[in-house]
Design a protein around this motif. Structure first.
Motif, PDB file in Angstrom:
ATOM      1  N   ALA A  67       0.832  -1.208   0.000  1.00 43.17           N
ATOM      2  CA  ALA A  67       0.000   0.000   0.000  1.00 43.17           C
ATOM      3  C   ALA A  67       0.865   1.256   0.000  1.00 43.17           C
ATOM      4  O   ALA A  67       0.537   2.255  -0.661  1.00 43.17           O
ATOM      5  CB  ALA A  67      -0.933  -0.004   1.202  1.00 43.17           C
ATOM      6  N   PHE A 120      -5.738   3.895   5.874  1.00 45.87           N
ATOM      7  CA  PHE A 120      -5.336   2.543   5.466  1.00 45.87           C
ATOM      8  C   PHE A 120      -6.480   1.599   5.827  1.00 45.87           C
ATOM      9  O   PHE A 120      -6.751   1.361   6.998  1.00 45.87           O
ATOM     10  CB  PHE A 120      -4.041   2.138   6.174  1.00 45.87           C
ATOM     11  CG  PHE A 120      -2.813   2.769   5.590  1.00 45.87           C
ATOM     12  CD1 PHE A 120      -1.887   2.000   4.885  1.00 45.87           C
ATOM     13  CD2 PHE A 120      -2.584   4.129   5.719  1.00 45.87           C
ATOM     14  CE1 PHE A 120      -0.751   2.578   4.341  1.00 45.87           C
ATOM     15  CE2 PHE A 120      -1.449   4.724   5.184  1.00 45.87           C
ATOM     16  CZ  PHE A 120      -0.532   3.945   4.482  1.00 45.87           C
ATOM     17  N   VAL A 164      -6.595   3.849   1.050  1.00 44.84           N
ATOM     18  CA  VAL A 164      -5.741   2.894   0.354  1.00 44.84           C
ATOM     19  C   VAL A 164      -5.842   1.533   1.023  1.00 44.84           C
ATOM     20  O   VAL A 164      -6.088   1.436   2.234  1.00 44.84           O
ATOM     21  CB  VAL A 164      -4.264   3.385   0.325  1.00 44.84           C
ATOM     22  CG1 VAL A 164      -3.648   3.352   1.726  1.00 44.84           C
ATOM     23  CG2 VAL A 164      -3.439   2.588  -0.653  1.00 44.84           C
ATOM     24  N   GLY A 165      -5.680   0.488   0.247  1.00 46.17           N
ATOM     25  CA  GLY A 165      -5.696  -0.847   0.831  1.00 46.17           C
ATOM     26  C   GLY A 165      -5.396  -1.905  -0.205  1.00 46.17           C
ATOM     27  O   GLY A 165      -5.375  -1.640  -1.417  1.00 46.17           O
ATOM     28  N   GLU A 166      -5.146  -3.114   0.296  1.00 47.31           N
ATOM     29  CA  GLU A 166      -4.834  -4.230  -0.589  1.00 47.31           C
ATOM     30  C   GLU A 166      -6.119  -4.881  -1.082  1.00 47.31           C
ATOM     31  O   GLU A 166      -7.132  -4.899  -0.392  1.00 47.31           O
ATOM     32  CB  GLU A 166      -3.977  -5.247   0.157  1.00 47.31           C
ATOM     33  CG  GLU A 166      -2.624  -4.714   0.591  1.00 47.31           C
ATOM     34  CD  GLU A 166      -1.764  -5.781   1.239  1.00 47.31           C
ATOM     35  OE1 GLU A 166      -1.876  -6.959   0.834  1.00 47.31           O
ATOM     36  OE2 GLU A 166      -0.985  -5.442   2.150  1.00 47.31           O
ATOM     37  N   LEU A 202      -6.134   2.990  -4.617  1.00 43.25           N
ATOM     38  CA  LEU A 202      -6.210   4.250  -3.879  1.00 43.25           C
ATOM     39  C   LEU A 202      -7.431   5.025  -4.354  1.00 43.25           C
ATOM     40  O   LEU A 202      -7.588   5.289  -5.547  1.00 43.25           O
ATOM     41  CB  LEU A 202      -4.935   5.071  -4.126  1.00 43.25           C
ATOM     42  CG  LEU A 202      -4.869   6.467  -3.510  1.00 43.25           C
ATOM     43  CD1 LEU A 202      -4.865   6.381  -1.977  1.00 43.25           C
ATOM     44  CD2 LEU A 202      -3.616   7.203  -4.008  1.00 43.25           C
ATOM     45  N   CYS A 210      -3.069  -3.170  -4.995  1.00 42.14           N
ATOM     46  CA  CYS A 210      -3.693  -2.214  -4.080  1.00 42.14           C
ATOM     47  C   CYS A 210      -4.427  -1.158  -4.910  1.00 42.14           C
ATOM     48  O   CYS A 210      -4.128  -0.963  -6.092  1.00 42.14           O
ATOM     49  CB  CYS A 210      -2.652  -1.508  -3.211  1.00 42.14           C
ATOM     50  SG  CYS A 210      -1.691  -2.601  -2.141  1.00 42.14           S
ATOM     51  N   ASN A 215      -4.056   2.442  -9.002  1.00 37.90           N
ATOM     52  CA  ASN A 215      -3.943   1.084  -8.475  1.00 37.90           C
ATOM     53  C   ASN A 215      -2.639   0.467  -8.967  1.00 37.90           C
ATOM     54  O   ASN A 215      -2.219   0.685 -10.102  1.00 37.90           O
ATOM     55  CB  ASN A 215      -5.145   0.210  -8.864  1.00 37.90           C
ATOM     56  CG  ASN A 215      -5.191  -0.082 -10.349  1.00 37.90           C
ATOM     57  OD1 ASN A 215      -5.619   0.754 -11.138  1.00 37.90           O
ATOM     58  ND2 ASN A 215      -4.747  -1.281 -10.718  1.00 37.90           N
ATOM     59  N   ILE A 243     -10.417  -3.708  -0.175  1.00 36.95           N
ATOM     60  CA  ILE A 243     -10.462  -2.314  -0.597  1.00 36.95           C
ATOM     61  C   ILE A 243     -11.419  -2.096  -1.767  1.00 36.95           C
ATOM     62  O   ILE A 243     -12.022  -1.028  -1.901  1.00 36.95           O
ATOM     63  CB  ILE A 243      -9.038  -1.807  -0.960  1.00 36.95           C
ATOM     64  CG1 ILE A 243      -9.043  -0.296  -1.237  1.00 36.95           C
ATOM     65  CG2 ILE A 243      -8.490  -2.557  -2.157  1.00 36.95           C
ATOM     66  CD1 ILE A 243      -9.367   0.548  -0.050  1.00 36.95           C
TER      67      ILE A 243
END
Length: 328
Positions: A7, A74, A102-104, A134, A132, A128, A109
């Motif tokens: 991330a 996150f 943001v995240g995986e 955003l 991940c 991306n 996400i």
């Protein structure tokens, strides 16, 4: 300096190295620490890392919070906790403040746009990479984050629960086995007891109800809040504080250290805190003190116990969980 967490690698790709960030609920990444103007985390261990680098670091429960930099949430594995953070940001930040998320992908996400739509928050996809994504949104007035707190009954106790706290909304099987083992031993009263990793406070409340002098610690501010609420709901008292294992205990010693130690950090398995719990136990036990902990049967705690404590015994074993006891 290059980011290490996926991330954070995406953030570095999108923002570069010249944008001051305000990470909320982040993982540990040296690049992110360097890029931060401030941060917010429930973890006292992470806040200590940022503060060591002279960066402002806040618990979400502090009365005064001043965030600087582009806010980046996150997204956690527990989506209910992510929604709490979103509601919290909408409460503490001025309306219209830019918040990026943001995240995986394996952490959920991709479901965030749906939850943003449900809350009437407009959003854009910014980038991306590294598996991940955003997103960006802006704050608006939402519900009260306190609505996330719930209570439930467990035997003789009323427990407070919050998303992100271990065993949210239910009693863990291992904890039940641990309390049964303690009950069968007939603990002398009063003992000076340390509940390490107190979670929702069930162990602390159970011990306090039986007249013991309890200190409850957890690395998470959510757990500390939950334990305080649990104690209050049962008209019990104990000392409760945030601590990364023994870090805030300043050499204090106890007759009994009891724990259902966690071994997950988000999706990763980590024995670091549990290993420190066991390895440093002698330094925090009275001469005849005991360490009693419960763990999944497949975890390598017998090796850690034998190396750090010498002899130990198994008090209970239901094939899924084991309760271990070791003396000082």
């Amino acid at each position: 300096m290059s980011a290490q967490l996926p991330a954070c690698q995406l953030l570095q790709r999108y923002y570069g190295d010249h944008t001051a960030l305000c990470p909320v609920a982040p993982g540990r990444d040296e690049w992110l620490v360097h890029q931060s103007a401030s941060m917010v985390s429930d973890s006292v261990a992470l806040r200590d890392v940022w503060q060591t680098h002279q960066k402002a670091a806040f618990s979400p429960f502090e009365p005064t919070i001043e965030l600087e930099g582009q806010v980046v949430l996150f997204w956690p594995k527990a989506h209910q906790l992510g929604l709490w953070w979103l509601d919290w940001l909408c409460q503490v930040l001025p309306e219209g403040t830019s918040v990026d998320i943001v995240g995986e992908h394996q952490g959920g996400i991709k479901r965030v746009p749906k939850w943003l739509d449900e809350r009437g928050l407009k959003w854009d996809k910014l980038d991306n990479a590294r598996r991940c994504t955003l997103y960006s949104t802006r704050t608006r007035a939402l519900g009260d984050p306190d609505a996330a707190w719930t209570t439930f009954t467990a035997g003789e106790l009323t427990l407070a629960s919050h998303p992100g706290v271990f065993g949210h909304g239910k009693v863990d099987e291992g904890t039940t086995l641990l309390l049964e083992a303690l009950d069968s031993r007939g603990l002398k009263t009063p003992l000076r007891v340390l509940d390490m990793g107190c979670g929702d406070g069930i162990i602390s409340a159970w011990l306090a109800k039986r007249g013991h002098e309890v200190s409850a610690v957890d690395v998470s501010a959510f757990a500390v809040q939950a334990t305080e609420r649990t104690l209050a709901a049962n008209a019990l008292s104990a000392r409760v504080l945030e601590s990364d294992v023994y870090s805030k205990l300043d050499g204090e010693r106890f007759d009994l250290i009891v724990s259902n130690p966690p071994f997950h950090q988000e999706r990763d398995i980590s024995f670091g805190p549990s290993a420190r719990l066991i390895e440093k136990a002698r330094e925090h036990l009275t001469p005849r003190g005991e360490l009693v902990l419960v763990a999944n049967g497949f975890l390598p705690y017998p090796e850690l116990l034998k190396r750090a404590m010498g002899e130990f015994e198994t008090l209970a074993d239901n094939r899924r969980f084991r309760v271990y006891r070791a003396g000082a």
